[in-house]
Design an enzyme around this catalytic site. Structure first.
Site, short mmCIF file in Angstrom:
data_model
loop_
_atom_site.label_atom_id
_atom_site.label_comp_id
_atom_site.label_asym_id
_atom_site.label_seq_id
_atom_site.Cartn_x
_atom_site.Cartn_y
_atom_site.Cartn_z
N ASP A 177 0.83 -1.20 0.00
CA ASP A 177 0.00 0.00 0.00
C ASP A 177 0.87 1.26 0.00
OD1 ASP A 177 -2.39 1.37 -0.04
OD2 ASP A 177 -2.67 1.31 2.13
N GLY A 178 0.32 2.33 -0.58
CA GLY A 178 1.00 3.63 -0.53
C GLY A 178 1.52 4.13 -1.87
N ARG A 181 2.35 -4.85 6.06
CA ARG A 181 1.58 -3.84 5.34
C ARG A 181 2.37 -2.54 5.31
NH1 ARG A 181 -4.68 -2.51 4.63
NH2 ARG A 181 -4.42 -0.66 3.34
N TRP A 226 -12.07 -2.29 -7.67
CA TRP A 226 -12.83 -1.94 -8.88
C TRP A 226 -13.55 -0.60 -8.70
CZ3 TRP A 226 -11.75 -4.74 -13.01
CH2 TRP A 226 -11.40 -6.08 -12.87
N GLU A 280 1.87 -12.99 12.37
CA GLU A 280 2.41 -11.80 13.02
C GLU A 280 2.18 -10.64 12.05
OE1 GLU A 280 3.69 -11.92 16.11
OE2 GLU A 280 3.41 -14.09 16.16
N HIS A 326 2.32 3.20 -9.03
CA HIS A 326 2.10 1.77 -9.27
C HIS A 326 3.27 1.17 -10.07
CE1 HIS A 326 -1.79 2.20 -7.53
NE2 HIS A 326 -2.34 2.84 -8.53
N LEU A 367 10.61 -20.94 -4.83
CA LEU A 367 9.74 -19.96 -4.16
C LEU A 367 8.39 -19.99 -4.88
CD1 LEU A 367 9.27 -17.37 -2.34
CD2 LEU A 367 10.01 -16.05 -4.33
N ARG A 409 -0.93 8.91 -10.29
CA ARG A 409 -0.93 7.71 -9.42
C ARG A 409 -0.27 6.51 -10.10
NH1 ARG A 409 -4.24 7.59 -4.94
NH2 ARG A 409 -4.46 5.34 -5.20
N ARG A 445 -12.32 2.08 -7.86
CA ARG A 445 -11.44 3.22 -8.21
C ARG A 445 -11.82 3.79 -9.58
NH1 ARG A 445 -5.53 2.41 -5.58
NH2 ARG A 445 -6.29 1.73 -3.56
N GLU A 501 -12.44 -4.85 -3.86
CA GLU A 501 -12.98 -3.50 -3.67
C GLU A 501 -12.29 -2.47 -4.58
OE1 GLU A 501 -12.12 -5.52 -1.00
OE2 GLU A 501 -14.24 -6.04 -0.73
C1 IPE Z 1 -5.26 -2.79 0.01
O1 IPE Z 1 -4.98 -1.46 -0.28
C2 IPE Z 1 -5.34 -3.60 -1.24
C3 IPE Z 1 -4.08 -3.80 -1.95
C4 IPE Z 1 -2.90 -3.45 -1.53
C5 IPE Z 1 -4.21 -4.46 -3.22
P1 IPE Z 1 -6.16 -0.38 -0.38
O2 IPE Z 1 -5.50 0.93 -0.61
O3 IPE Z 1 -7.16 -0.80 -1.40
O4 IPE Z 1 -6.81 -0.46 1.06
P2 IPE Z 1 -7.80 0.52 1.83
O5 IPE Z 1 -8.94 0.83 0.89
O6 IPE Z 1 -7.03 1.76 2.17
O7 IPE Z 1 -8.22 -0.23 3.06
C1 IPE Z 2 -1.67 0.16 -3.33
O1 IPE Z 2 -1.41 1.52 -3.36
C2 IPE Z 2 -1.93 -0.41 -4.69
C3 IPE Z 2 -3.30 -0.92 -4.88
C4 IPE Z 2 -4.25 -0.92 -3.99
C5 IPE Z 2 -3.60 -1.44 -6.19
P1 IPE Z 2 -2.59 2.59 -3.35
O2 IPE Z 2 -2.96 2.89 -4.77
O3 IPE Z 2 -3.72 2.13 -2.50
O4 IPE Z 2 -1.87 3.83 -2.70
P2 IPE Z 2 -2.49 4.86 -1.68
O5 IPE Z 2 -3.02 4.10 -0.51
O6 IPE Z 2 -3.58 5.60 -2.42
O7 IPE Z 2 -1.34 5.76 -1.33
MG MG Z 3 -4.16 2.38 -0.52
#
Ligand code: IPE
Ligand code: IPE
Ligand code: MG
Length: 244
Positions: free
Chosen positions: A12-13, A183, A61, A202, A29, A123, A25, A63, A59
């Site tokens: 995430d992030g 995470r 989708w 953990e 990615h 792996l 964005r 976006r 979830e």
């Molecule tokens: C979780 O990230 C899903 C993935 C990393 C694929 P999200 O960015 O979708 O999670 P929420 O919506 O902040 O919980």
């Molecule tokens: C995680 O990064 C990638 C996916 C969920 C596909 P995000 O796209 O959720 O990045 P933030 O949370 O908006 O920074």
């Molecule tokens: Mg996110």
């Protein structure tokens, strides 16, 4: 040193990483895909047998259409571009999730990448795509029920809940449960990842954004894991006696 057999990651992030640099964005990615390479290499070096990456949730989708399409494009190009290297490095690729919603081209790429690497053993890299932990439990139960309906003479005699063994029907029936879930991106939630399988994982949360999560950051997470005492419901004293 205690090493995990199975590491699962919520990557995430990416969006915040891009925003901080005034980039779209999708740039976050794209940078995130590079980090996957580092983490795969780190797992191979450390002899970790299973790595599972949450790439796209059921979830996600919701976006904007453009971002979803960018993500699909990156997934397809990563599959095409990386599969030879993965194969050479002894990586078996699996993709879990409700794949029927992907384009036929992406589904074909997934199937051929899985087939190509099926015999590899070093792996197992699982990519969770259009995956949701709730969906997984639902589809496992459906599979379990289908097998029972096909064979049961007396459908009235339902087993006790504890005897309903869903494990072989879950998407990751081929792997041990994750020992460590990492995470990135600062949130402290599971976001519908592996709900059943993380019962005793953990959980490691870091503020580092996924595009910045390098080998060093992975090393820190593994060092943190090494310090954990895993009790699985027993007392600390019990597990320490067994470990001696
Ligand atoms: C979780 O990230 C899903 C993935 C990393 C694929 P999200 O960015 O979708 O999670 P929420 O919506 O902040 O919980
Ligand atoms: C995680 O990064 C990638 C996916 C969920 C596909 P995000 O796209 O959720 O990045 P933030 O949370 O908006 O920074
Ligand atoms: Mg996110």
């Amino acid at each position: 040193m205690q090493e995990p057999q199975h590491v699962a990651m919520i990557m995430d992030g990416n969006g915040r990483w891009a925003k901080a640099r005034f980039l779209p964005r999708v740039a976050g990615h794209a940078r995130g895909v590079r980090r996957v390479r580092d983490v795969v290499e780190c797992c191979i070096e450390r002899n970790i047998r299973f790595l599972t990456l949450f790439a796209f949730s059921t979830e996600n989708w919701k976006r904007p259409e453009e971002e979803v399409s960018d993500l699909m494009g990156l997934f397809a190009s990563a599959l095409e571009g990386e599969i030879n290297k993965l194969w050479r490095n002894g990586v078996r690729l699996r993709v879990i999730g409700d794949l029927g919603r992907f384009s036929p081209r992406l589904q074909t790429l997934i199937a051929s990448a899985e087939a190509r690497t099926a015999a590899n053993e070093r792996l197992t890299l699982t990519v969770a795509a259009n995956y949701g932990g709730q969906w997984d439990i639902q589809q496992a139960f459906r599979g379990w029920l289908r097998d029972r309906l096909a064979t049961a003479e007396d459908i009235q005699s339902l087993p006790d809940p504890g005897d309903i063994d869903l494990r072989p029907y879950l998407s990751m029936g081929y792997a041990p449960d994750p020992d460590l879930v990492i995470r990135t991106g600062g949130e402290q939630r599971i976001s519908n990842f592996l709900l059943w399988q993380t019962a005793y994982a953990e959980l490691y949360f870091t503020d580092t954004l996924w595009p910045d999560f390098d080998g060093r950051a992975m090393g820190q997470a593994l060092a943190w894991f090494a310090q954990r005492e895993r009790r699985f419901g027993q007392t600390g004293q019990q597990v320490r006696i067994v470990a001696c």
